[in-house]
Design an enzyme around this catalytic site. Sequence first.
Site, PDB file in Angstrom:
ATOM      1  N   GLU A  41       0.862  -1.192   0.000  1.00 28.77           N
ATOM      2  CA  GLU A  41       0.000   0.000   0.000  1.00 28.77           C
ATOM      3  C   GLU A  41       0.894   1.236   0.000  1.00 28.77           C
ATOM      4  O   GLU A  41       1.763   1.381   0.874  1.00 28.77           O
ATOM      5  CB  GLU A  41      -0.943   0.038   1.206  1.00 28.77           C
ATOM      6  CG  GLU A  41      -1.938   1.199   1.064  1.00 28.77           C
ATOM      7  CD  GLU A  41      -2.797   1.466   2.298  1.00 28.77           C
ATOM      8  OE1 GLU A  41      -2.563   0.849   3.352  1.00 28.77           O
ATOM      9  OE2 GLU A  41      -3.683   2.328   2.194  1.00 28.77           O
ATOM     10  N   GLU A  66       4.934   5.154   3.535  1.00 26.00           N
ATOM     11  CA  GLU A  66       4.357   6.459   3.858  1.00 26.00           C
ATOM     12  C   GLU A  66       5.514   7.441   4.068  1.00 26.00           C
ATOM     13  O   GLU A  66       6.543   7.066   4.641  1.00 26.00           O
ATOM     14  CB  GLU A  66       3.477   6.304   5.123  1.00 26.00           C
ATOM     15  CG  GLU A  66       3.029   7.550   5.813  1.00 26.00           C
ATOM     16  CD  GLU A  66       2.257   8.502   4.923  1.00 26.00           C
ATOM     17  OE1 GLU A  66       1.271   8.107   4.286  1.00 26.00           O
ATOM     18  OE2 GLU A  66       2.677   9.674   4.871  1.00 26.00           O
ATOM     19  N   ASP A  93       9.666   7.749   0.551  1.00 21.82           N
ATOM     20  CA  ASP A  93       8.926   8.216  -0.613  1.00 21.82           C
ATOM     21  C   ASP A  93       8.940   7.077  -1.635  1.00 21.82           C
ATOM     22  O   ASP A  93       9.997   6.490  -1.878  1.00 21.82           O
ATOM     23  CB  ASP A  93       9.633   9.457  -1.183  1.00 21.82           C
ATOM     24  CG  ASP A  93       8.785  10.159  -2.222  1.00 21.82           C
ATOM     25  OD1 ASP A  93       8.323   9.485  -3.178  1.00 21.82           O
ATOM     26  OD2 ASP A  93       8.575  11.374  -2.086  1.00 21.82           O
ATOM     27  N   ASP A 115      -3.061  11.844  -2.704  1.00 21.10           N
ATOM     28  CA  ASP A 115      -3.196  13.302  -2.798  1.00 21.10           C
ATOM     29  C   ASP A 115      -3.475  13.689  -4.258  1.00 21.10           C
ATOM     30  O   ASP A 115      -2.766  13.245  -5.157  1.00 21.10           O
ATOM     31  CB  ASP A 115      -1.898  13.974  -2.328  1.00 21.10           C
ATOM     32  CG  ASP A 115      -1.575  13.622  -0.883  1.00 21.10           C
ATOM     33  OD1 ASP A 115      -2.500  13.684  -0.050  1.00 21.10           O
ATOM     34  OD2 ASP A 115      -0.417  13.268  -0.589  1.00 21.10           O
ATOM     35  N   LYS A 119      -3.292  21.291  -8.969  1.00 20.25           N
ATOM     36  CA  LYS A 119      -2.706  22.243  -9.934  1.00 20.25           C
ATOM     37  C   LYS A 119      -1.960  21.504 -11.042  1.00 20.25           C
ATOM     38  O   LYS A 119      -1.224  20.562 -10.763  1.00 20.25           O
ATOM     39  CB  LYS A 119      -1.751  23.200  -9.215  1.00 20.25           C
ATOM     40  CG  LYS A 119      -2.489  24.149  -8.316  1.00 20.25           C
ATOM     41  CD  LYS A 119      -1.600  25.214  -7.769  1.00 20.25           C
ATOM     42  CE  LYS A 119      -2.440  26.141  -6.905  1.00 20.25           C
ATOM     43  NZ  LYS A 119      -1.701  26.727  -5.817  1.00 20.25           N
ATOM     44  N   ASP A 151     -11.939   9.691  -3.796  1.00 19.69           N
ATOM     45  CA  ASP A 151     -13.176  10.478  -3.813  1.00 19.69           C
ATOM     46  C   ASP A 151     -13.090  11.534  -4.909  1.00 19.69           C
ATOM     47  O   ASP A 151     -14.063  12.246  -5.150  1.00 19.69           O
ATOM     48  CB  ASP A 151     -13.335  11.215  -2.473  1.00 19.69           C
ATOM     49  CG  ASP A 151     -12.174  12.183  -2.280  1.00 19.69           C
ATOM     50  OD1 ASP A 151     -11.012  11.721  -2.294  1.00 19.69           O
ATOM     51  OD2 ASP A 151     -12.413  13.403  -2.167  1.00 19.69           O
ATOM     52  N   THR A 194     -10.605   2.862   4.302  1.00 21.20           N
ATOM     53  CA  THR A 194      -9.465   3.616   4.814  1.00 21.20           C
ATOM     54  C   THR A 194     -10.011   4.751   5.693  1.00 21.20           C
ATOM     55  O   THR A 194     -11.220   5.012   5.715  1.00 21.20           O
ATOM     56  CB  THR A 194      -8.642   4.223   3.659  1.00 21.20           C
ATOM     57  OG1 THR A 194      -9.310   5.377   3.165  1.00 21.20           O
ATOM     58  CG2 THR A 194      -8.434   3.219   2.523  1.00 21.20           C
ATOM     59  N   TYR A 196      -9.594   8.009   5.187  1.00 17.45           N
ATOM     60  CA  TYR A 196     -10.193   9.029   4.328  1.00 17.45           C
ATOM     61  C   TYR A 196     -11.530   8.554   3.766  1.00 17.45           C
ATOM     62  O   TYR A 196     -12.481   9.319   3.665  1.00 17.45           O
ATOM     63  CB  TYR A 196      -9.230   9.380   3.183  1.00 17.45           C
ATOM     64  CG  TYR A 196      -8.245  10.464   3.553  1.00 17.45           C
ATOM     65  CD1 TYR A 196      -7.295  10.254   4.542  1.00 17.45           C
ATOM     66  CD2 TYR A 196      -8.261  11.702   2.925  1.00 17.45           C
ATOM     67  CE1 TYR A 196      -6.385  11.234   4.893  1.00 17.45           C
ATOM     68  CE2 TYR A 196      -7.355  12.702   3.271  1.00 17.45           C
ATOM     69  CZ  TYR A 196      -6.425  12.457   4.238  1.00 17.45           C
ATOM     70  OH  TYR A 196      -5.530  13.440   4.588  1.00 17.45           O
ATOM     71  N   GLU A 197     -11.582   7.293   3.417  1.00 21.13           N
ATOM     72  CA  GLU A 197     -12.816   6.754   2.837  1.00 21.13           C
ATOM     73  C   GLU A 197     -13.974   6.863   3.836  1.00 21.13           C
ATOM     74  O   GLU A 197     -15.087   7.252   3.459  1.00 21.13           O
ATOM     75  CB  GLU A 197     -12.587   5.291   2.454  1.00 21.13           C
ATOM     76  CG  GLU A 197     -13.807   4.646   1.824  1.00 21.13           C
ATOM     77  CD  GLU A 197     -13.494   3.268   1.257  1.00 21.13           C
ATOM     78  OE1 GLU A 197     -12.326   2.841   1.309  1.00 21.13           O
ATOM     79  OE2 GLU A 197     -14.427   2.624   0.756  1.00 21.13           O
TER      80      GLU A 197
HETATM   81  C1  LIG Z   1      -4.641  11.726   1.451  1.00 21.86           C
HETATM   82  S1  LIG Z   1      -3.647  10.665   2.398  1.00 21.86           S
HETATM   83  C2  LIG Z   1      -4.547   9.119   2.368  1.00 21.86           C
HETATM   84  C3  LIG Z   1      -4.134   8.194   3.490  1.00 21.86           C
HETATM   85  C4  LIG Z   1      -4.780   6.799   3.461  1.00 21.86           C
HETATM   86  N1  LIG Z   1      -4.353   6.050   2.295  1.00 21.86           N
HETATM   87  C5  LIG Z   1      -6.281   6.861   3.516  1.00 21.86           C
HETATM   88  O1  LIG Z   1      -6.935   6.563   2.497  1.00 21.86           O
HETATM   89  O2  LIG Z   1      -6.840   7.178   4.587  1.00 21.86           O
HETATM   90  C6  LIG Z   1      -2.305  10.333   1.283  1.00 21.86           C
HETATM   91  C7  LIG Z   1      -1.073   9.817   1.986  1.00 21.86           C
HETATM   92  O3  LIG Z   1      -0.097   9.470   1.011  1.00 21.86           O
HETATM   93  C8  LIG Z   1       1.189   9.869   1.472  1.00 21.86           C
HETATM   94  N2  LIG Z   1       2.044  10.038   0.280  1.00 21.86           N
HETATM   95  C9  LIG Z   1       1.864  10.945  -0.700  1.00 21.86           C
HETATM   96  N3  LIG Z   1       2.818  10.838  -1.637  1.00 21.86           N
HETATM   97  C10 LIG Z   1       3.640   9.836  -1.235  1.00 21.86           C
HETATM   98  C11 LIG Z   1       4.837   9.272  -1.776  1.00 21.86           C
HETATM   99  N4  LIG Z   1       5.374   9.736  -2.915  1.00 21.86           N
HETATM  100  N5  LIG Z   1       5.429   8.251  -1.104  1.00 21.86           N
HETATM  101  C12 LIG Z   1       4.895   7.799   0.063  1.00 21.86           C
HETATM  102  N6  LIG Z   1       3.762   8.303   0.622  1.00 21.86           N
HETATM  103  C13 LIG Z   1       3.140   9.309  -0.013  1.00 21.86           C
HETATM  104  C14 LIG Z   1       0.914  11.154   2.224  1.00 21.86           C
HETATM  105  O4  LIG Z   1       1.938  11.447   3.157  1.00 21.86           O
HETATM  106  C15 LIG Z   1      -0.417  10.863   2.887  1.00 21.86           C
HETATM  107  O5  LIG Z   1      -0.283  10.318   4.185  1.00 21.86           O
END
Ligand SMILES: C[S@@+](CC[C@H](N)C(=O)[O-])C[C@H]1O[C@@H](n2cnc3c(N)ncnc32)[C@H](O)[C@@H]1O
Length: 217
Positions: A41, A66, A93, A115, A119, A151, A194, A196-197
Amino acid sequence: MRIRGNDKITAYLDKSEALLDLHPQPADLTNTHRYDDLRLEIGCGRGAFLSQMAEANPNVYFFGVEKFVPIIARAAALAANKELSNAHFYKMDITNALTIFPEHAFSIIYLNFSDPWPKRRHEKHRLTHARFLAIYKKLLRPEGWVELKTDNEMLFDWSLHSLHHAGWEVLEQDRKLSGEAPIGRENEGRYKKTEYEARFRGLGQPIFFLQAKPPVN
Ligand SMILES: C[S@@+](CC[C@H](N)C(=O)[O-])C[C@H]1O[C@@H](n2cnc3c(N)ncnc32)[C@H](O)[C@@H]1O
């Protein structure tokens, strides 16, 4: 490990030490050989999805990636509280994935509520940008696939376009994913919610879902 001024995070880190790599080295997968398959994930957030999946699928080993320590510390602590032995977390990352994970390791990669980076000049940060799809193609087993939930309709449509453009086959898409699993399919990722879901479903927003597999060559 102590992060100054934040005892809560320090407690999460102490609890989850065995399940969490904060400075990842190339992953040693020898202790995962007895599992049916490995799944990843990306952007696992606080880990509700990953912990539910690992609990429901004890024959599968789950990796969560994460970017941020305070977030992944919670995810790993949640898995530690549940005493899960089939979950591991990497603070990193995903851009660096190929220095940590071997090629063709994973049967499914989950992208949950990534995310949207709305933009246009930030498109390259979207986790379905061609530069990430090229990484996922290498990480996936030949029969593997990616599952995405969001979403965000803009991100969904843009992802479909990006996948098609990179030669991926979209196996399934659903613009209003049911929150209820059909009988016998409760353990599939699309039906595990999740953080967010849960929030977006609470607001009555539709959830978009797709499943896609990379081109053979
Ligand atoms: C909007 S949150 C969603 C969290 C979770 N998946 C949920 O659905 O509840 C997106 C997560 O992805 C992580 N993230 C974004 N870009 C990433 C990357 N390039 N590598 C690792 N994590 C990343 C962010 O730090 C953030 O915690």
